[in-house]
Design a protein around this motif. Structure first.
Motif, PDB file in Angstrom:
ATOM      1  N   ILE A  92       0.779  -1.484  -0.073  1.00  0.00           N
ATOM      2  CA  ILE A  92       0.147  -0.077   0.003  1.00  0.00           C
ATOM      3  C   ILE A  92       0.684   1.211   0.016  1.00  0.00           C
ATOM      4  CG2 ILE A  92      -1.684   1.276   1.212  1.00  0.00           C
ATOM      5  CD1 ILE A  92      -2.606  -1.641   2.537  1.00  0.00           C
ATOM      6  N   GLY A  93       0.864   2.283  -0.764  1.00  0.00           N
ATOM      7  CA  GLY A  93       1.662   3.197  -0.580  1.00  0.00           C
ATOM      8  C   GLY A  93       0.651   4.644  -1.139  1.00  0.00           C
ATOM      9  N   SER A  94       0.797   5.855  -0.837  1.00  0.00           N
ATOM     10  CA  SER A  94       0.728   7.257  -0.464  1.00  0.00           C
ATOM     11  C   SER A  94       1.867   7.886  -1.229  1.00  0.00           C
ATOM     12  CB  SER A  94       0.624   7.961   0.416  1.00  0.00           C
ATOM     13  OG  SER A  94       1.022   7.715   1.704  1.00  0.00           O
ATOM     14  N   GLN A  95       1.445   9.271  -1.022  1.00  0.00           N
ATOM     15  CA  GLN A  95       2.305  10.523  -1.671  1.00  0.00           C
ATOM     16  C   GLN A  95       3.522  10.078  -0.973  1.00  0.00           C
ATOM     17  OE1 GLN A  95       2.665  12.175  -3.864  1.00  0.00           O
ATOM     18  NE2 GLN A  95       0.570  11.607  -5.012  1.00  0.00           N
ATOM     19  N   ALA A  96       3.303  10.637   0.059  1.00  0.00           N
ATOM     20  CA  ALA A  96       4.417   9.930   1.591  1.00  0.00           C
ATOM     21  C   ALA A  96       5.518   8.743   1.352  1.00  0.00           C
ATOM     22  CB  ALA A  96       3.915  10.324   2.678  1.00  0.00           C
ATOM     23  N   GLY A  97       4.754   7.399   0.193  1.00  0.00           N
ATOM     24  CA  GLY A  97       6.138   6.478   0.300  1.00  0.00           C
ATOM     25  C   GLY A  97       5.059   5.350   1.330  1.00  0.00           C
ATOM     26  N   PRO A  98       5.806   4.518   1.048  1.00  0.00           N
ATOM     27  CA  PRO A  98       4.648   2.794   1.830  1.00  0.00           C
ATOM     28  C   PRO A  98       3.993   3.247   2.912  1.00  0.00           C
ATOM     29  CG  PRO A  98       7.130   2.408   0.901  1.00  0.00           C
ATOM     30  CD  PRO A  98       7.238   3.919   0.823  1.00  0.00           C
ATOM     31  N   VAL A  99       2.992   2.392   2.894  1.00  0.00           N
ATOM     32  CA  VAL A  99       1.473   2.758   3.820  1.00  0.00           C
ATOM     33  C   VAL A  99       2.161   1.318   5.023  1.00  0.00           C
ATOM     34  CG1 VAL A  99      -0.417   3.010   4.781  1.00  0.00           C
ATOM     35  CG2 VAL A  99       0.513   3.883   3.127  1.00  0.00           C
ATOM     36  N   THR A 100       2.314   1.962   6.432  1.00  0.00           N
ATOM     37  CA  THR A 100       2.769   0.156   7.446  1.00  0.00           C
ATOM     38  C   THR A 100       2.063   0.518   8.538  1.00  0.00           C
ATOM     39  OG1 THR A 100       5.327   0.714   7.367  1.00  0.00           O
ATOM     40  CG2 THR A 100       3.915  -0.957   8.117  1.00  0.00           C
ATOM     41  N   PRO A 101       0.647  -0.561   8.160  1.00  0.00           N
ATOM     42  CA  PRO A 101      -0.787  -0.541   9.146  1.00  0.00           C
ATOM     43  C   PRO A 101      -0.129  -1.191  10.293  1.00  0.00           C
ATOM     44  CG  PRO A 101      -0.667  -2.142   6.702  1.00  0.00           C
ATOM     45  CD  PRO A 101       0.363  -1.456   6.509  1.00  0.00           C
ATOM     46  N   ASP A 102      -1.172  -0.499  11.259  1.00  0.00           N
ATOM     47  CA  ASP A 102      -1.365  -1.008  12.094  1.00  0.00           C
ATOM     48  C   ASP A 102      -0.580  -2.738  13.098  1.00  0.00           C
ATOM     49  OD1 ASP A 102      -0.613   0.990  13.469  1.00  0.00           O
ATOM     50  OD2 ASP A 102      -3.348   1.489  14.075  1.00  0.00           O
ATOM     51  N   ARG A 103      -1.399  -3.286  12.122  1.00  0.00           N
ATOM     52  CA  ARG A 103      -1.934  -5.248  11.892  1.00  0.00           C
ATOM     53  C   ARG A 103      -0.645  -5.549  10.581  1.00  0.00           C
ATOM     54  NH1 ARG A 103      -8.056  -5.103  11.516  1.00  0.00           N
ATOM     55  NH2 ARG A 103      -7.196  -6.870  11.103  1.00  0.00           N
ATOM     56  N   PRO A 104      -0.788  -6.643  10.758  1.00  0.00           N
ATOM     57  CA  PRO A 104       0.401  -7.155   9.017  1.00  0.00           C
ATOM     58  C   PRO A 104      -0.631  -6.511   8.392  1.00  0.00           C
ATOM     59  CG  PRO A 104       0.184  -8.731  11.259  1.00  0.00           C
ATOM     60  CD  PRO A 104      -0.817  -7.612  11.399  1.00  0.00           C
ATOM     61  N   LEU A 105      -0.045  -7.241   7.342  1.00  0.00           N
ATOM     62  CA  LEU A 105      -0.617  -6.322   5.818  1.00  0.00           C
ATOM     63  C   LEU A 105      -1.533  -7.420   5.180  1.00  0.00           C
ATOM     64  CD1 LEU A 105      -0.662  -4.100   3.906  1.00  0.00           C
ATOM     65  CD2 LEU A 105       1.248  -5.131   2.631  1.00  0.00           C
ATOM     66  N   PRO A 106      -1.290  -8.358   5.045  1.00  0.00           N
ATOM     67  CA  PRO A 106      -2.252  -9.528   4.599  1.00  0.00           C
ATOM     68  C   PRO A 106      -3.248  -9.740   5.727  1.00  0.00           C
ATOM     69  CG  PRO A 106      -0.375 -11.011   5.164  1.00  0.00           C
ATOM     70  CD  PRO A 106       0.341  -8.981   5.436  1.00  0.00           C
ATOM     71  N   GLU A 107      -3.264  -9.272   7.022  1.00  0.00           N
ATOM     72  CA  GLU A 107      -4.605  -9.104   7.379  1.00  0.00           C
ATOM     73  C   GLU A 107      -5.796  -7.913   7.286  1.00  0.00           C
ATOM     74  OE1 GLU A 107      -4.316  -9.016  12.162  1.00  0.00           O
ATOM     75  OE2 GLU A 107      -2.767 -10.662  11.973  1.00  0.00           O
ATOM     76  N   VAL A 108      -4.814  -7.010   6.858  1.00  0.00           N
ATOM     77  CA  VAL A 108      -6.101  -5.640   6.232  1.00  0.00           C
ATOM     78  C   VAL A 108      -5.736  -4.831   4.555  1.00  0.00           C
ATOM     79  CG1 VAL A 108      -5.375  -4.588   8.112  1.00  0.00           C
ATOM     80  CG2 VAL A 108      -3.851  -4.423   6.535  1.00  0.00           C
ATOM     81  N   PHE A 109      -5.086  -6.329   3.895  1.00  0.00           N
ATOM     82  CA  PHE A 109      -4.886  -5.800   2.456  1.00  0.00           C
ATOM     83  C   PHE A 109      -6.101  -5.203   1.504  1.00  0.00           C
ATOM     84  CE2 PHE A 109      -4.455  -6.568  -1.643  1.00  0.00           C
ATOM     85  CZ  PHE A 109      -3.155  -5.275  -1.993  1.00  0.00           C
ATOM     86  N   THR A 110      -7.070  -6.391   1.906  1.00  0.00           N
ATOM     87  CA  THR A 110      -8.370  -6.073   1.528  1.00  0.00           C
ATOM     88  C   THR A 110      -9.049  -5.529   1.631  1.00  0.00           C
ATOM     89  OG1 THR A 110      -9.433  -8.387   2.849  1.00  0.00           O
ATOM     90  CG2 THR A 110      -7.869  -8.811   0.356  1.00  0.00           C
ATOM     91  N   GLN A 111      -9.254  -5.044   2.417  1.00  0.00           N
ATOM     92  CA  GLN A 111     -10.196  -4.380   3.175  1.00  0.00           C
ATOM     93  C   GLN A 111      -9.672  -2.641   3.336  1.00  0.00           C
ATOM     94  OE1 GLN A 111     -13.573  -4.759   3.866  1.00  0.00           O
ATOM     95  NE2 GLN A 111     -12.635  -6.846   2.658  1.00  0.00           N
ATOM     96  N   TYR A 112      -8.979  -3.039   3.449  1.00  0.00           N
ATOM     97  CA  TYR A 112      -7.515  -1.170   3.455  1.00  0.00           C
ATOM     98  C   TYR A 112      -8.587  -0.148   3.133  1.00  0.00           C
ATOM     99  CZ  TYR A 112      -4.787   1.985   4.569  1.00  0.00           C
ATOM    100  OH  TYR A 112      -3.898   3.362   4.808  1.00  0.00           O
ATOM    101  N   ALA A 113      -8.903   1.112   2.727  1.00  0.00           N
ATOM    102  CA  ALA A 113      -9.334   2.067   2.445  1.00  0.00           C
ATOM    103  C   ALA A 113      -9.553   3.598   2.864  1.00  0.00           C
ATOM    104  CB  ALA A 113     -11.083   2.162   2.323  1.00  0.00           C
ATOM    105  N   GLU A 114      -8.470   4.180   3.169  1.00  0.00           N
ATOM    106  CA  GLU A 114      -7.892   5.130   4.076  1.00  0.00           C
ATOM    107  C   GLU A 114      -7.697   5.854   2.274  1.00  0.00           C
ATOM    108  OE1 GLU A 114      -7.821   6.507   6.470  1.00  0.00           O
ATOM    109  OE2 GLU A 114      -8.303   4.319   7.531  1.00  0.00           O
TER     110      GLU A 114
END
Length: 180
Positions: A92-114
């Motif tokens: 997951i990326g943004s203008q600021a660079g890679p996004v590191t969610p609070d939980r492991p990426l595989p747990e949040v990837f499909t629902q991530y919608a920031e």
């Protein structure tokens, strides 16, 4: 061949069934599945010199002997799923660079919608003698989709060249294992 690939559901469909941008490439490889996927995991930048040259514009200090997929992980991508015939990496990326969610990426990837982010998946899949790679990008909002669309127009061709370089490197690795 593309029709055959579309007819078979891929693991990547579980991670990103819908996308805004996508590219796919493939190459015929005559080798056992385990050898092909091991070669994909162990491929180094030295074996994909065109990719290494192009990545130098976005990443500094790529060691020729480091594994490509290991460097992807260092850059914020992570393994989402490994199966007997497919490797799925995502980030997951943004203008600021890679996004590191609070939980492991595989747990949040499909629902991530920031808002303001793009989600990306990259796969290497081997089925029926065809090694393929697919990249999918999904923007989390319309403004990001439009912005990324402009970027995609610039990077799509070099990105495709990189993917073809990876496929060729894997094929060479399994075709000539004694010469490594």
């Amino acid at each position: 061949m593309a029709e055959k690939m579309d007819a078979e559901r891929s693991v990547v469909d579980r991670w990103m069934p819908e996308w805004h941008f996508r590219e796919r490439h493939w190459i015929a490889v005559d080798a056992p599945r385990d050898e092909v996927l091991t070669a994909a995991r162990e491929m180094t930048w030295r074996e994909a010199p065109v990719a290494r040259f192009l990545f130098r514009f976005t990443k500094s200090r790529l060691s020729a002997d480091s594994r490509v997929l290991d460097d992807f992980a260092k850059g914020g991508d992570t393994v989402l799923e490994l199966t007997d015939d497919e490797l799925v990496y995502g980030g997951i990326g943004s203008q600021a660079g890679p996004v590191t969610p609070d939980r492991p990426l595989p747990e949040v990837f499909t629902q991530y919608a920031e808002p303001g982010c793009t989600k990306a998946v990259f796969t290497m899949r081997y089925a029926d003698g065809i090694l393929s790679t697919e990249t999918r990008i999904l923007a989390t909002d319309e403004a990001t989709r439009r912005s990324f669309g402009r970027y995609w127009k610039v990077i799509r061709i070099p990105s495709g060249i990189v993917r073809l370089s990876f496929l060729s490197a894997v094929k060479r690795r399994v075709d000539m294992p004694a010469k490594r």
